[in-house]
Design an enzyme around this catalytic site. Structure first.
Site, short mmCIF file in Angstrom:
data_model
loop_
_atom_site.label_atom_id
_atom_site.label_comp_id
_atom_site.label_asym_id
_atom_site.label_seq_id
_atom_site.Cartn_x
_atom_site.Cartn_y
_atom_site.Cartn_z
N ASP A 120 -2.56 4.97 -2.68
CA ASP A 120 -4.06 5.42 -1.60
C ASP A 120 -4.15 6.43 -2.22
OD1 ASP A 120 -4.72 5.62 1.55
OD2 ASP A 120 -3.90 7.19 1.56
N GLU B 147 -6.68 4.12 -5.29
CA GLU B 147 -8.20 3.96 -4.60
C GLU B 147 -8.48 5.51 -5.11
OE1 GLU B 147 -9.33 4.76 -0.28
OE2 GLU B 147 -7.39 5.54 -0.71
N ASP C 14 0.90 -1.41 -0.17
CA ASP C 14 0.41 -0.60 -0.10
C ASP C 14 0.83 1.24 0.02
OD1 ASP C 14 -1.83 1.59 0.55
OD2 ASP C 14 -3.16 0.30 1.62
N HIS D 120 -10.74 -1.40 5.49
CA HIS D 120 -10.49 -1.00 6.66
C HIS D 120 -11.53 0.60 7.15
CE1 HIS D 120 -7.39 0.76 3.91
NE2 HIS D 120 -7.08 1.73 4.68
N ASP D 121 -11.82 1.38 5.54
CA ASP D 121 -12.49 2.44 6.15
C ASP D 121 -14.28 2.06 6.36
OD1 ASP D 121 -9.92 3.84 5.61
OD2 ASP D 121 -10.20 4.12 3.55
O1 TEU Z 1 -8.54 6.68 2.88
C1 TEU Z 1 -9.04 7.42 1.33
C2 TEU Z 1 -10.45 7.74 1.90
O2 TEU Z 1 -10.57 9.08 1.84
C3 TEU Z 1 -11.68 7.45 2.26
O3 TEU Z 1 -11.46 6.37 2.51
C4 TEU Z 1 -11.91 7.69 3.39
O4 TEU Z 1 -11.37 7.52 5.17
C5 TEU Z 1 -13.02 8.39 4.26
O5 TEU Z 1 -13.28 8.79 2.74
C6 TEU Z 1 -13.70 9.01 5.29
O6 TEU Z 1 -14.67 8.97 5.37
C7 TEU Z 1 -7.34 6.57 2.07
C8 TEU Z 1 -6.64 5.49 3.23
O7 TEU Z 1 -7.68 4.51 2.73
C9 TEU Z 1 -7.27 5.86 4.86
O8 TEU Z 1 -6.87 4.93 5.59
C10 TEU Z 1 -6.61 6.85 4.86
O9 TEU Z 1 -7.21 7.38 5.91
C11 TEU Z 1 -6.33 8.16 4.27
O10 TEU Z 1 -6.95 7.19 2.41
C12 TEU Z 1 -5.43 8.78 3.78
O11 TEU Z 1 -4.39 8.35 3.63
#
Ligand code: TEU
Ligand code: CA
Length: 549
Positions: free
Chosen positions: A197, A248, A96, A322-323
């Site tokens: 990411d 992503e 990642d 994980h989000d």
């Molecule tokens: O996530 C990007 C992101 O914008 C979302 O999934 C976010 O967590 C969500 O919209 C919030 O409501 C990525 C990663 O997967 C995440 O874990 C990180 O926190 C983020 O980028 C920053 O690196």
């Protein structure tokens, strides 16, 4: 070469996967320990979320050093052993890569703050509009302004995420070169996949006030994004045909994804988009309680399936990461039909055109965290919004109710391995509490039960390898307007596949618009069912029907 169209990718959040040394934090050795489990499941790749040196403000998405492993997770030797042990089991690693921003503790940022002009240009520093007023009205994704003032410099820096995650300046060629170096370094280690990411946010456009939003339209799918991805591809992973990549894409458009993941674009293998996971938001507003809109969900999934196919582009298909909250809690049921609904949701995704992703614990039907006190939460976004919601006038209780549904910690509680204390995740104190239901929901129990959710996922993974129609087939919706059934047809050469899912608990009679003559039952979540014309679909019933001409 592994064919990513026939592959399934399993996402591991190392911190919550398995703790091998009693400190309550999952680690790389823990992943090695569980490789046989993953082999049994049958996955082809594991995507590991960041384990690089980091202050862990955002659980590793704030990288301090891209070349070193955070000692909490282990050592470079552990990592090399993991690559090798995984390879022995036919599993490849996907890392990642967080390149939209670094941690504010990264050497580059520290030098920038210390006044080093070279490194200042690695980030996005701007003067305020007027004294003390941020350059634009953009909001951070984690709440509050996206700009932080540095008094010593008299300037602000941009952070689309937490204040400890300053955005990198991709318009600076030196930054792009540094990033290429990092990717080449990990390629050398035998890594065969990369997840990038929020990669569609790297190219910033105008720095202007957003009169009708939070600013995202100025930096999402920005002006140079396709050039930067093409360059990254050509200079790094594009040199190795075996490498699989996924971007992503935050709040992206389908038109941009045709290019990001187009077969001939020379950018990425596939993309994640999140539009289907906003059907329980109010517009872009996540911190509210609104029921999931099924017709909208269907339309988004179908549009993306059809659109991407038409433009020869490839989807990553998924419910969880994980989000996200746990899908069985979100769109299925935690109650009487827990098992049926988890299998239905799996069928829906795994029958689609695209590479399926499984997030740790999804394959055993893990549910939302069920936290009732703020002290149980760890996620920076959840903690920020708990405060912001109350500042907006909501009661503590209301704020809790929203967190219980939407918090990212719902997906971050430790993997439930066994009936034993802490679900067998650790014999120390876990960094975040284990879900109380681990005695009922755990991997050990499901490995022994032939009818388990685990074994259902295992079969879905196998079917994608065995049946070309699942991997390569075209996609067509069936009975699109049906208010409770989601159904589609896949076709490839002389093969046909019909996927039918009753999305609700309520029984419903369903008339297949296709002639079902000659179809046979491939898999489903109830016993004994033939492909018949008019069927009564039971609670959350799902099935795949197959025919070869
Ligand atoms: O996530 C990007 C992101 O914008 C979302 O999934 C976010 O967590 C969500 O919209 C919030 O409501 C990525 C990663 O997967 C995440 O874990 C990180 O926190 C983020 O980028 C920053 O690196
Ligand atoms: Ca540990």
């Amino acid at each position: 070469m592994t064919d990513f169209k026939k592959s399934t990718i399993y996402q591991i959040y190392p911190k919550s996967f398995y703790d091998s040394n009693h400190d309550g934090i999952g680690d790389l050795n823990g992943v090695i320990n569980k490789l046989d489990y993953l082999k049994e499941l049958g996955v082809d790749y594991i995507w590991l979320t960041p384990f690089f040196v980091s202050p862990q403000n955002d659980n590793g998405y704030d990288v301090e050093d891209y070349y070193r492993i955070d000692p909490r997770y282990g050592t470079m030797d552990d990592f090399e052993k993991l690559v090798c042990e995984a390879e022995k089991r036919g599993i490849r690693l996907m890392l990642d890569m967080v390149f939209n921003h670094t941690s504010s503790r990264h050497e580059w940022f520290r030098k920038a703050l210390a006044g080093d002009e070279k490194y200042k240009k690695y980030y996005i520093f701007k003067k305020g509009k007027t004294q003390g007023k941020a350059p634009t009205n953009w909001e951070s994704k984690f709440g509050g302004s996206a700009w932080e003032y540095v008094p010593e410099m008299g300037e602000f820096y941009l952070h689309l995420f937490d204040v400890s995650q300053p955005d990198l300046n991709w318009d600076n060629e030196e930054v792009r070169k540094e990033i290429q170096k990092i990717i080449l370094f990990w390629m050398e280690k035998g890594v065969k996949g990369f997840r990038f990411d929020v990669v569609n946010l790297i190219s910033k456009g105008d720095f202007a006030d957003d009169e009708c939003g939070d600013g995202r339209r100025f930096y999402t799918d920005g002006p140079n994004i396709h050039n930067y991805l093409k360059e990254l591809n050509a200079q790094t992973f594009g040199r190795d045909a075996e490498i699989v990549t996924v971007g992503e894409m935050s709040s992206t458009s389908m038109e941009n994804c045709f290019q990001y993941a187009g077969e001939k674009s020379g950018e990425l293998s596939m993309v994640f988009n999140f539009h289907h996971l906003k059907v329980d938001f109010a517009g872009n507003e996540k911190w509210v309680l609104v029921p999931a809109d099924f017709m909208k969900l269907k339309k988004i999934l179908f549009d993306w399936q059809e659109g991407m196919e038409k433009h020869q582009a490839w989807n990553a298909v998924f419910w969880c990461n994980h989000d996200q909250p746990r899908v069985v809690s979100r769109f299925g049921s935690e109650g009487r039909y827990w098992k049926e609904s988890a299998k239905m949701l799996a069928t829906l995704i795994h029958g689609m055109r695209g590479t399926p992703y499984i997030y740790q614990g999804e394959e055993i039907g893990m549910t939302n965290a069920g936290f009732t006190d703020i002290s149980q939460y760890r996620d920076v976004e959840s903690l920020n919004h708990f405060r912001i919601l109350q500042e907006k006038g909501l009661t503590r209780e209301d704020a809790y109710r929203i967190l219980q549904v939407h918090s990212r910690d719902n997906g971050r509680t430790p993997m439930q391995w066994e009936k034993t204390e802490n679900g067998g995740f650790t014999d120390g104190t876990p960094w975040i509490e284990v879900n109380k239901n681990y005695e009922d929901i755990n991997a050990m129990q499901q490995l022994e039960d032939e009818d388990s959710i685990f074994h259902y996922y295992q079969k879905l993974i196998r079917l994608r390898k065995e049946y070309d129609v699942i991997a390569y087939g075209s996609f067509r919706t069936l009975d699109e307007q049906n208010p409770s059934v989601l159904a589609y047809m896949r076709e490839h050469e002389d093969q046909k596949l019909i996927v039918v899912c009753n999305f609700y608990e309520k029984e419903v009679s369903w008339e297949c618009p296709e002639e079902l003559e000659g179809f046979r039952y491939l898999i489903g979540n109830y016993k004994g069912r033939e492909g018949k014309k008019g069927v009564r679909l039971r609670a959350y019933e799902a099935m795949m029907l197959y025919k070869r001409e």
